[in-house]
Design a protein around this motif. Sequence first.
Motif, mmCIF file in Angstrom:
data_model
loop_
_atom_site.group_PDB
_atom_site.id
_atom_site.type_symbol
_atom_site.label_atom_id
_atom_site.label_comp_id
_atom_site.label_asym_id
_atom_site.label_seq_id
_atom_site.Cartn_x
_atom_site.Cartn_y
_atom_site.Cartn_z
ATOM 1 N N UNK A 213 0.788 -0.939 -0.063
ATOM 2 C CA UNK A 213 0.020 -0.165 0.218
ATOM 3 C C UNK A 213 0.955 1.000 0.042
ATOM 4 N N UNK A 214 1.936 1.232 0.857
ATOM 5 C CA UNK A 214 2.886 2.368 0.850
ATOM 6 C C UNK A 214 3.375 2.610 -0.635
ATOM 7 N N UNK A 215 3.991 1.547 -1.282
ATOM 8 C CA UNK A 215 4.652 1.818 -2.680
ATOM 9 C C UNK A 215 3.667 2.413 -3.504
ATOM 10 N N UNK A 216 2.460 1.804 -3.546
ATOM 11 C CA UNK A 216 1.287 2.111 -4.206
ATOM 12 C C UNK A 216 1.042 3.742 -4.299
ATOM 13 N N UNK A 217 0.813 3.903 -2.786
ATOM 14 C CA UNK A 217 0.398 5.627 -2.689
ATOM 15 C C UNK A 217 1.676 6.366 -3.115
ATOM 16 N N UNK A 218 2.699 5.868 -2.848
ATOM 17 C CA UNK A 218 3.842 6.940 -3.329
ATOM 18 C C UNK A 218 4.128 6.987 -4.552
ATOM 19 N N UNK A 219 3.714 5.981 -5.312
ATOM 20 C CA UNK A 219 3.825 5.903 -6.979
ATOM 21 C C UNK A 219 2.670 6.888 -7.423
#
Length: 87
Positions: free
Chosen positions: A72-78
Amino acid sequence: MKKLKKFDIVLYIIMTTLGFITLIPALKVVAEALSDPRYVVLGEVGILPKGFTLDTILFVLRRVEFLNSFKVTVIITIVGTLLAMVL
């Protein structure tokens, strides 16, 4: 070379002190993560690990909850970065 004024020296000392004050808690967390759990429970870990082990870190990395949170963190960052670049 530029000569340092007394104000600059005092400012450097204050900023260095504040830097160490903010760095020490992070070092303690890392030391506890790398230490044997019995030393952590007994409160014997400072800013250096005691009874070095990677078991705690491996335990966390193997948890499904951690992997989902990381995803979730990676998706939100991207998505956030792409939106910020477009808008």
